[in-house]
Design a protein around this motif. Structure first.
Motif, PDB file in Angstrom:
ATOM      1  N   ILE A  79       0.956  -1.192  -0.109  1.00 46.70           N
ATOM      2  CA  ILE A  79       0.259   0.673  -0.444  1.00 46.70           C
ATOM      3  C   ILE A  79       1.232   1.091  -0.478  1.00 46.70           C
ATOM      4  CG2 ILE A  79      -1.634   1.280   1.565  1.00 46.70           C
ATOM      5  CD1 ILE A  79      -2.648  -1.224   2.046  1.00 46.70           C
ATOM      6  N   LEU A  80       0.903   1.843  -0.999  1.00 49.15           N
ATOM      7  CA  LEU A  80       1.818   3.140  -1.125  1.00 49.15           C
ATOM      8  C   LEU A  80       0.863   4.349  -0.702  1.00 49.15           C
ATOM      9  CD1 LEU A  80       2.972   3.196  -4.537  1.00 49.15           C
ATOM     10  CD2 LEU A  80       4.175   2.369  -2.669  1.00 49.15           C
ATOM     11  N   SER A  81      -0.235   4.172  -0.516  1.00 49.75           N
ATOM     12  CA  SER A  81      -1.039   5.758  -0.544  1.00 49.75           C
ATOM     13  C   SER A  81      -2.715   4.798   0.647  1.00 49.75           C
ATOM     14  CB  SER A  81      -0.593   6.485  -0.249  1.00 49.75           C
ATOM     15  OG  SER A  81      -1.839   7.841  -0.263  1.00 49.75           O
ATOM     16  N   ASN A  82      -3.613   6.020   1.762  1.00 44.84           N
ATOM     17  CA  ASN A  82      -3.840   5.625   2.184  1.00 44.84           C
ATOM     18  C   ASN A  82      -4.661   7.050   2.013  1.00 44.84           C
ATOM     19  OD1 ASN A  82      -6.480   4.387   2.720  1.00 44.84           O
ATOM     20  ND2 ASN A  82      -6.210   3.495   4.624  1.00 44.84           N
TER      21      ASN A  82
ATOM     22  N   THR B 253      -6.851  13.615   2.089  1.00 47.93           N
ATOM     23  CA  THR B 253      -6.794  14.383   1.679  1.00 47.93           C
ATOM     24  C   THR B 253      -5.489  14.067   0.921  1.00 47.93           C
ATOM     25  OG1 THR B 253      -4.809  15.251   3.102  1.00 47.93           O
ATOM     26  CG2 THR B 253      -7.407  15.695   4.072  1.00 47.93           C
ATOM     27  N   THR B 254      -4.557  15.935  -0.165  1.00 44.36           N
ATOM     28  CA  THR B 254      -3.343  15.374  -0.889  1.00 44.36           C
ATOM     29  C   THR B 254      -2.543  15.550   0.076  1.00 44.36           C
ATOM     30  OG1 THR B 254      -3.916  17.706  -0.401  1.00 44.36           O
ATOM     31  CG2 THR B 254      -4.933  17.033  -2.496  1.00 44.36           C
ATOM     32  N   ALA B 255      -1.932  14.370  -0.035  1.00 44.36           N
ATOM     33  CA  ALA B 255      -0.824  13.839   0.899  1.00 44.36           C
ATOM     34  C   ALA B 255       0.409  13.290  -0.441  1.00 44.36           C
ATOM     35  CB  ALA B 255      -1.210  12.838   1.748  1.00 44.36           C
ATOM     36  N   THR B 256       1.263  12.952  -0.016  1.00 50.04           N
ATOM     37  CA  THR B 256       2.349  12.203  -0.624  1.00 50.04           C
ATOM     38  C   THR B 256       2.975  11.075   0.360  1.00 50.04           C
ATOM     39  OG1 THR B 256       3.611  14.189  -1.239  1.00 50.04           O
ATOM     40  CG2 THR B 256       4.852  12.057  -1.620  1.00 50.04           C
ATOM     41  N   GLY B 257       2.598  10.136  -0.570  1.00 48.93           N
ATOM     42  CA  GLY B 257       2.928   8.347   0.688  1.00 48.93           C
ATOM     43  C   GLY B 257       4.378   8.359   0.703  1.00 48.93           C
ATOM     44  N   THR B 258       4.314   6.737   1.827  1.00 49.08           N
ATOM     45  CA  THR B 258       6.159   7.164   2.021  1.00 49.08           C
ATOM     46  C   THR B 258       6.900   6.529   0.958  1.00 49.08           C
ATOM     47  OG1 THR B 258       5.766   6.427   4.258  1.00 49.08           O
ATOM     48  CG2 THR B 258       7.172   5.942   3.579  1.00 49.08           C
ATOM     49  N   ALA B 259       7.912   6.489   0.541  1.00 54.07           N
ATOM     50  CA  ALA B 259       8.049   6.098  -0.335  1.00 54.07           C
ATOM     51  C   ALA B 259       8.358   4.195  -0.016  1.00 54.07           C
ATOM     52  CB  ALA B 259       9.782   6.184  -0.632  1.00 54.07           C
ATOM     53  N   TRP B 260       8.578   3.638  -0.988  1.00 50.97           N
ATOM     54  CA  TRP B 260       8.771   2.055  -1.189  1.00 50.97           C
ATOM     55  C   TRP B 260      10.362   1.775  -1.560  1.00 50.97           C
ATOM     56  CZ3 TRP B 260       9.691  -1.455  -4.869  1.00 50.97           C
ATOM     57  CH2 TRP B 260       9.889  -2.831  -3.839  1.00 50.97           C
TER      58      TRP B 260
ATOM     59  N   SER C   1       2.761  -3.594 -11.290  1.00 44.71           N
ATOM     60  CA  SER C   1       1.159  -2.561 -11.678  1.00 44.71           C
ATOM     61  C   SER C   1       1.540  -2.138 -10.312  1.00 44.71           C
ATOM     62  CB  SER C   1       0.577  -4.025 -11.658  1.00 44.71           C
ATOM     63  OG  SER C   1       0.327  -4.576 -10.687  1.00 44.71           O
ATOM     64  N   PHE C   2       0.383  -1.159 -10.851  1.00 42.51           N
ATOM     65  CA  PHE C   2      -0.484   0.328  -9.741  1.00 42.51           C
ATOM     66  C   PHE C   2      -1.356   0.303 -10.009  1.00 42.51           C
ATOM     67  CE2 PHE C   2       4.052   1.635 -11.329  1.00 42.51           C
ATOM     68  CZ  PHE C   2       4.477   1.036  -9.813  1.00 42.51           C
ATOM     69  N   GLN C   3      -2.363   0.567  -8.535  1.00 43.57           N
ATOM     70  CA  GLN C   3      -3.923   0.447  -8.578  1.00 43.57           C
ATOM     71  C   GLN C   3      -4.585   1.665  -7.755  1.00 43.57           C
ATOM     72  OE1 GLN C   3      -5.338  -3.081  -8.005  1.00 43.57           O
ATOM     73  NE2 GLN C   3      -7.736  -2.052  -8.967  1.00 43.57           N
ATOM     74  N   ALA C   4      -5.394   2.219  -8.121  1.00 43.57           N
ATOM     75  CA  ALA C   4      -6.224   3.400  -7.098  1.00 43.57           C
ATOM     76  C   ALA C   4      -7.345   3.329  -7.578  1.00 43.57           C
ATOM     77  CB  ALA C   4      -5.861   4.661  -7.718  1.00 43.57           C
TER      78      ALA C   4
ATOM     79  N   MET D  24       0.432  -1.268  -5.299  1.00 42.41           N
ATOM     80  CA  MET D  24       1.466  -1.830  -5.995  1.00 42.41           C
ATOM     81  C   MET D  24       1.522  -3.006  -5.359  1.00 42.41           C
ATOM     82  SD  MET D  24       5.574  -0.119  -5.970  1.00 42.41           S
ATOM     83  CE  MET D  24       6.970  -1.678  -6.787  1.00 42.41           C
ATOM     84  N   LYS D  25       1.657  -3.472  -6.770  1.00 39.79           N
ATOM     85  CA  LYS D  25       2.814  -5.210  -7.148  1.00 39.79           C
ATOM     86  C   LYS D  25       3.735  -4.777  -7.874  1.00 39.79           C
ATOM     87  CE  LYS D  25       1.360  -9.758  -6.250  1.00 39.79           C
ATOM     88  NZ  LYS D  25       1.863 -10.428  -5.286  1.00 39.79           N
TER      89      LYS D  25
END
Length: 108
Positions: A5-8, A11-18, A33-36, A106-107
């Motif tokens: 999980i790249l982001s949950n 609000t507008t936000a930058t997720g933690t880098a993986w 692959s990336f899915q929102a 992300m997978k």
């Protein structure tokens, strides 16, 4: 590789880098692959998510953009690519709607 999980975001936000070393697997994955997935609690809304990548963990560029039209039922979109960037992150640049939420997976 496990699903990441790249982001949950609500609000507008930058997720933690993986980084691939963040998992116990020693395998190098060339395909990602990336899915929102998002929805609202009432009415409609929208969300825009940038998938960003970097080789130094500091300077990011946009790999792709996912745009969602949100409603009370979940909506989803995404993309797949072949690459070997060192770092991946999701950046929610816009989100609107009553109780709107977006989760980015992300997978690889």
């Amino acid at each position: 590789m496990a699903q990441i999980i790249l982001s949950n975001a609500t609000t507008t936000a930058t997720g933690t880098a993986w980084h691939p070393r963040d998992t116990s697997s020693l395998a190098t994955y060339l395909f990602h692959s990336f899915q929102a997935v998002g929805n609202t609690s009432a009415s409609t809304g929208a969300a825009t998510v940038l998938i960003e990548v970097s080789n130094d963990g500091t300077n990011y560029i946009t790999l792709g953009t996912i745009t969602l039209t949100l409603g009370t039922s979940a909506t989803s979109d995404g993309f797949a690519c072949s690459n070997t960037w060192e770092y991946y992150r999701a950046k929610v640049t816009a989100i609107s709607g009553t109780g709107a939420t977006v989760t980015v997976y992300m997978k690889g």
